[in-house]
Design a protein around this motif. Structure first.
Motif, mmCIF file in Angstrom:
data_model
loop_
_atom_site.group_PDB
_atom_site.id
_atom_site.type_symbol
_atom_site.label_atom_id
_atom_site.label_comp_id
_atom_site.label_asym_id
_atom_site.label_seq_id
_atom_site.Cartn_x
_atom_site.Cartn_y
_atom_site.Cartn_z
ATOM 1 N N UNK A 188 -9.025 -42.204 33.519
ATOM 2 C CA UNK A 188 -8.601 -42.657 34.646
ATOM 3 C C UNK A 188 -7.828 -42.137 35.550
ATOM 4 N N UNK A 189 -7.441 -40.712 35.201
ATOM 5 C CA UNK A 189 -6.619 -39.883 36.027
ATOM 6 C C UNK A 189 -7.358 -38.819 36.443
ATOM 7 N N UNK A 190 -8.075 -37.991 35.444
ATOM 8 C CA UNK A 190 -8.919 -37.020 35.696
ATOM 9 C C UNK A 190 -10.217 -36.979 35.017
ATOM 10 N N UNK A 191 -11.432 -36.821 35.876
ATOM 11 C CA UNK A 191 -12.866 -36.857 35.315
ATOM 12 C C UNK A 191 -12.941 -35.601 34.462
ATOM 13 N N UNK A 192 -13.940 -35.736 33.666
ATOM 14 C CA UNK A 192 -14.502 -34.640 32.938
ATOM 15 C C UNK A 192 -15.107 -33.491 34.075
ATOM 16 N N UNK A 193 -15.863 -34.057 35.153
ATOM 17 C CA UNK A 193 -16.386 -33.356 36.182
ATOM 18 C C UNK A 193 -15.217 -32.556 36.820
ATOM 19 N N UNK A 194 -13.889 -33.145 36.873
ATOM 20 C CA UNK A 194 -12.991 -32.272 37.785
ATOM 21 C C UNK A 194 -12.522 -31.358 36.666
ATOM 22 N N UNK A 195 -12.423 -31.708 35.371
ATOM 23 C CA UNK A 195 -11.965 -30.676 34.381
ATOM 24 C C UNK A 195 -12.960 -29.432 34.459
ATOM 25 N N UNK A 196 -14.295 -29.615 34.725
ATOM 26 C CA UNK A 196 -15.098 -28.606 34.686
ATOM 27 C C UNK A 196 -15.113 -27.805 35.857
ATOM 28 N N UNK B 101 -22.915 -38.140 28.093
ATOM 29 C CA UNK B 101 -22.467 -38.396 29.576
ATOM 30 C C UNK B 101 -21.820 -36.993 29.775
ATOM 31 N N UNK B 102 -21.001 -36.431 28.634
ATOM 32 C CA UNK B 102 -20.362 -35.060 29.236
ATOM 33 C C UNK B 102 -21.470 -34.104 29.129
ATOM 34 N N UNK B 103 -22.588 -34.116 28.502
ATOM 35 C CA UNK B 103 -23.701 -33.159 28.502
ATOM 36 C C UNK B 103 -24.305 -33.346 29.745
ATOM 37 N N UNK B 104 -24.444 -34.491 30.447
ATOM 38 C CA UNK B 104 -25.166 -34.518 31.735
ATOM 39 C C UNK B 104 -24.383 -34.056 32.737
ATOM 40 N N UNK B 105 -23.163 -34.479 32.621
ATOM 41 C CA UNK B 105 -22.137 -34.180 33.705
ATOM 42 C C UNK B 105 -21.942 -32.368 33.380
ATOM 43 N N UNK B 106 -22.124 -31.905 32.423
ATOM 44 C CA UNK B 106 -22.083 -30.315 32.522
ATOM 45 C C UNK B 106 -23.164 -29.897 32.894
ATOM 46 N N UNK B 107 -24.403 -30.266 32.686
ATOM 47 C CA UNK B 107 -25.535 -29.832 33.030
ATOM 48 C C UNK B 107 -25.648 -29.923 34.864
ATOM 49 N N UNK B 108 -24.932 -30.885 35.330
ATOM 50 C CA UNK B 108 -24.891 -30.983 36.702
ATOM 51 C C UNK B 108 -24.075 -30.079 37.455
#
Length: 179
Positions: free
Chosen positions: A64-72, A105-112
């Motif tokens: 809710x504060x930071x997305x996995x995408x932002x972490x990447x 979902x993390x796998x897909x975000x990481x691929x993107x």
């Protein structure tokens, strides 16, 4: 609060730990080892480069504060994802660039994000993308290493500049108690 886990390897875990400890939404950071074939490896075994493990950080974060995408996005800013099995003077498979995903979902975000980063870097991205496997917490003296040893040579000359780069590039993502 809902918590998710991210596991990332970007060279020496002291560097990645120090940065992510300052990031808003990250609730815990732990240095450890994963991706190898030896059970309960020691730091000495990891340094030999024969266990197959990578030095990683395991992050607990509030989506809710930071997305996995932002972490990447931060991850790809604080290390060089174009050097195979090395970061600066740290050489070996234990220092590889790797994302261990915990969900589809993390796998897909990481691929993107990896695909997007290919347009940012001048050389090909070599970051490994693998499912999360057995994780081992590093020895206690590796935890909070930069906080406890800021004047140690490696920390002063390698870790501190990465922390500074994070703080300058991602001012809006620094924990409020760090500002």
């Amino acid at each position: 609060m809902t918590t998710e886990i991210a596991t990332l390897g970007g060279g020496c875990f002291w560097c990645t730990e120090a940065v992510f400890q300052q990031m808003a939404g990250i609730t815990a950071v732990e240095s450890g080892y994963t991706g190898g074939q030896v059970a309960n490896p020691s730091y000495e075994q990891i340094c030999e480069g024969t266990t197959g493990h990578a030095e990683v950080v395991r992050l607990s974060f509030d989506p809710a504060v930071v997305s996995f995408r932002e972490i990447l996005e931060v991850f790809f800013t604080i290390h060089d994802p174009t050097t195979l099995n090395r970061q600066g003077n740290d050489v070996g498979t234990q220092y590889r660039s790797v994302i261990y995903y915990h969900t589809p979902q993390q796998q897909e975000t990481a691929k993107q994000v990896i695909s997007e980063m290919a347009n940012v870097w001048d050389a090909p991205i070599v970051t490994e993308l693998s499912p999360a496997v057995t994780y081992y917490k590093a020895e206690s003296y590796h935890q909070n290493y930069f906080r406890q040893n800021p004047l140690q040579g490696y920390c002063a000359f390698i870790v501190a500049p990465k922390v500074s780069k994070f703080r300058q590039t991602f001012r809006d993502r620094i924990k409020s108690e760090m500002t």
